[in-house]
Design an enzyme around this catalytic site. Structure first.
Site, PDB file in Angstrom:
ATOM      1  N   ILE A  69       0.858  -1.192   0.000  1.00 31.44           N
ATOM      2  CA  ILE A  69       0.000   0.000   0.000  1.00 31.44           C
ATOM      3  C   ILE A  69       0.893   1.240   0.000  1.00 31.44           C
ATOM      4  O   ILE A  69       1.860   1.321   0.761  1.00 31.44           O
ATOM      5  CB  ILE A  69      -0.924   0.009   1.232  1.00 31.44           C
ATOM      6  CG1 ILE A  69      -1.795  -1.250   1.253  1.00 31.44           C
ATOM      7  CG2 ILE A  69      -1.801   1.261   1.249  1.00 31.44           C
ATOM      8  CD1 ILE A  69      -2.618  -1.426   2.522  1.00 31.44           C
ATOM      9  N   GLN A  70       0.546   2.214  -0.835  1.00 31.77           N
ATOM     10  CA  GLN A  70       1.366   3.416  -0.957  1.00 31.77           C
ATOM     11  C   GLN A  70       1.583   4.116   0.376  1.00 31.77           C
ATOM     12  O   GLN A  70       0.681   4.233   1.193  1.00 31.77           O
ATOM     13  CB  GLN A  70       0.709   4.420  -1.929  1.00 31.77           C
ATOM     14  CG  GLN A  70       0.760   4.004  -3.385  1.00 31.77           C
ATOM     15  CD  GLN A  70      -0.491   3.294  -3.825  1.00 31.77           C
ATOM     16  OE1 GLN A  70      -1.038   2.472  -3.101  1.00 31.77           O
ATOM     17  NE2 GLN A  70      -0.960   3.608  -5.037  1.00 31.77           N
ATOM     18  N   LYS A  98      16.612  -3.004 -10.548  1.00 33.05           N
ATOM     19  CA  LYS A  98      15.534  -2.732  -9.577  1.00 33.05           C
ATOM     20  C   LYS A  98      15.029  -4.003  -8.909  1.00 33.05           C
ATOM     21  O   LYS A  98      14.521  -3.967  -7.795  1.00 33.05           O
ATOM     22  CB  LYS A  98      14.375  -2.016 -10.269  1.00 33.05           C
ATOM     23  CG  LYS A  98      14.700  -0.587 -10.695  1.00 33.05           C
ATOM     24  CD  LYS A  98      13.480   0.096 -11.289  1.00 33.05           C
ATOM     25  CE  LYS A  98      13.808   1.535 -11.661  1.00 33.05           C
ATOM     26  NZ  LYS A  98      12.633   2.223 -12.261  1.00 33.05           N
ATOM     27  N   HIS A 125       1.135  -1.162  -7.633  1.00 29.74           N
ATOM     28  CA  HIS A 125       0.451  -1.169  -6.328  1.00 29.74           C
ATOM     29  C   HIS A 125      -0.893  -1.907  -6.411  1.00 29.74           C
ATOM     30  O   HIS A 125      -1.948  -1.374  -6.043  1.00 29.74           O
ATOM     31  CB  HIS A 125       0.238   0.255  -5.808  1.00 29.74           C
ATOM     32  CG  HIS A 125       1.493   0.897  -5.312  1.00 29.74           C
ATOM     33  ND1 HIS A 125       2.082   0.549  -4.119  1.00 29.74           N
ATOM     34  CD2 HIS A 125       2.284   1.858  -5.856  1.00 29.74           C
ATOM     35  CE1 HIS A 125       3.182   1.267  -3.940  1.00 29.74           C
ATOM     36  NE2 HIS A 125       3.331   2.066  -4.981  1.00 29.74           N
ATOM     37  N   HIS A 172       3.920  13.379  -1.737  1.00 32.93           N
ATOM     38  CA  HIS A 172       4.448  12.604  -2.859  1.00 32.93           C
ATOM     39  C   HIS A 172       3.799  13.050  -4.169  1.00 32.93           C
ATOM     40  O   HIS A 172       4.480  13.209  -5.195  1.00 32.93           O
ATOM     41  CB  HIS A 172       4.186  11.119  -2.608  1.00 32.93           C
ATOM     42  CG  HIS A 172       5.093  10.204  -3.375  1.00 32.93           C
ATOM     43  ND1 HIS A 172       6.464  10.305  -3.348  1.00 32.93           N
ATOM     44  CD2 HIS A 172       4.818   9.148  -4.208  1.00 32.93           C
ATOM     45  CE1 HIS A 172       7.005   9.359  -4.116  1.00 32.93           C
ATOM     46  NE2 HIS A 172       6.023   8.653  -4.651  1.00 32.93           N
ATOM     47  N   TRP A 179       0.860   7.502  -9.985  1.00 36.60           N
ATOM     48  CA  TRP A 179       0.419   6.100 -10.008  1.00 36.60           C
ATOM     49  C   TRP A 179      -0.693   5.891 -11.046  1.00 36.60           C
ATOM     50  O   TRP A 179      -1.544   5.020 -10.910  1.00 36.60           O
ATOM     51  CB  TRP A 179      -0.087   5.651  -8.623  1.00 36.60           C
ATOM     52  CG  TRP A 179       0.951   5.735  -7.551  1.00 36.60           C
ATOM     53  CD1 TRP A 179       2.139   5.064  -7.511  1.00 36.60           C
ATOM     54  CD2 TRP A 179       0.902   6.524  -6.363  1.00 36.60           C
ATOM     55  NE1 TRP A 179       2.833   5.395  -6.378  1.00 36.60           N
ATOM     56  CE2 TRP A 179       2.104   6.288  -5.644  1.00 36.60           C
ATOM     57  CE3 TRP A 179      -0.026   7.401  -5.815  1.00 36.60           C
ATOM     58  CZ2 TRP A 179       2.382   6.913  -4.439  1.00 36.60           C
ATOM     59  CZ3 TRP A 179       0.243   8.018  -4.620  1.00 36.60           C
ATOM     60  CH2 TRP A 179       1.440   7.776  -3.946  1.00 36.60           C
TER      61      TRP A 179
END
Length: 386
Positions: A69-70, A98, A125, A172, A179
């Protein structure tokens, strides 16, 4: 439908949840022997919800699935999973890449489904609804040989204080995050622009004020944690006209609580050491380095007045209720594990003392007179017998 019900079962399989019906803790196990000034017990959870003893088989077909979750500290936790777990075969994390390769000790097949191992394979996400419908198929395509044996999926996640998380998301987004490539897949389709209108025009929402962020009624930051943990199929996905607003909110909250309880593990950003402790004892895996607790302010470095905090709490009312519930369950699980360990240690110490006393009480056979030395014939006799 058959597949969906099967996936529901896999939200937290392999768990040893105690006796059915929820028994009380053993008589000599006091979960809360001393009052904790930072914790007030609010909910009753049967022992089966606290035990969380599972047999994670890394050499078998078990997979840990991390629901990220962000702005809950998931990036840090995700790195712990690929770089900080003591493994027989450590994840291969190469500079400049990554993703890490996390193979089982006995074959080239992944045991971890996460951003830093498999990437965003089910969408950026991805939430509970997306993951439970997507993960099995993705892994079947990656590792076809595993089709012979059904996998067990152990879902895990992190939660965070809703006000801090909301402010962190605003900061953010203010810096340019969107997103917007998230799929939001539900019941086989993505939401229409009418179902999920954007909060901004142009490429991103950079520079937006907190007031603008709060004023957008379609902002997915509102109650994000409940939405990402609930089964969205129950409420018609993103179609807000499917059921009345009040009923929708109630169903989402109850579904999120149920799925959170059913997960193999969840941690809280505000309790890093306890999160580490519970993860290690749930999966029987150890971290190499301890988790660090960064005690930032609740507003994440943002100066906000009480009225603004109240407004954020209203916008995230479902998240506030979920977090209150989750914090209680988390603390009770932690206390339960600690008390079990203390009890086992007491029993072990008692057994050692009894064994020592028993040895002390044994009669000394063939007691020798002080200063007497065995003769050569006697020693030879002993040696010949051996």
């Amino acid at each position: 439908k058959e597949r969906a019900s099967e996936l529901m079962w896999y939200a937290g399989p392999g768990l040893s949840l105690g006796a059915p019906g929820g028994r009380a803790p053993p008589d000599d196990l006091d979960l809360f022997p001393t009052p904790d000034p930072h914790y007030e017990k609010k909910y009753y959870f049967p022992v089966r919800e606290l035990e969380r003893s599972l047999r994670f088989d890394m050499k078998g077909d078990d997979v840990i699935v991390f629901l990220h979750i962000q702005k809950t500290g998931g990036t840090t936790f995700g790195r712990h999973l690929v770089q900080n777990v003591r493994l027989e075969v450590p994840c291969d994390c190469r500079p400049g890449q990554k993703k890490c390769t996390c193979y089982r000790p006995n074959r080239r097949e992944t045991w971890l489904f996460s951003r830093f191992s498999t990437g965003w394979s089910c969408g950026l996400h991805a939430d509970w609804t997306e993951l439970t419908n997507c993960v099995p198929g993705v892994l079947d395509r990656r590792d076809p040989a595993a089709l012979r044996t059904p996998r067990k999926f152990y879902y895990i996640t992190l939660l965070r204080d809703p006000v801090s998380r909301y402010l962190s998301e605003w900061r953010h987004v203010q810096r340019g995050a969107t997103w917007k490539t998230s799929l939001h897949m539900c019941d086989g389709r993505t939401p229409t622009p009418e179902e999920l209108p954007p909060c901004y025009e142009g490429t991103d929402w950079s520079g937006c004020t907190l007031q603008e962020f709060m004023d957008c009624p379609y902002n997915l930051a509102n109650n994000r944690q409940v939405r990402m943990l609930a089964d969205l199929s129950l409420v018609g996905c993103y179609n807000l006209s499917f059921i009345p607003e009040g009923k929708r909110a109630q169903l989402l909250l109850e579904s999120a609580k149920k799925n959170l309880r059913g997960m193999a593990f969840f941690g809280l950003t505000e309790f890093q050491r306890k999160t580490q402790y519970l993860f290690e004892r749930t999966f029987n895996l150890k971290f190499i380095r301890p988790f660090m607790q960064y005690n930032s302010t609740r507003a994440g470095g943002v100066e906000v007045d009480e009225d603004t905090i109240r407004r954020i709490e209203e916008l995230n009312d479902l998240d506030m209720q979920l977090y209150d519930y989750a914090k209680d369950l988390f603390q009770q699980r932690y206390q339960y594990k600690r008390q079990l360990e203390r009890r086992e240690q007491r029993l072990k110490s008692r057994e050692e003392r009894l064994l020592h006393r028993a040895k002390e009480a044994l009669p000394r056979e063939d007691a020798e007179e002080p200063g007497r030395v065995p003769t050569e014939d006697y020693m030879s006799h002993i040696i010949e017998k051996w």
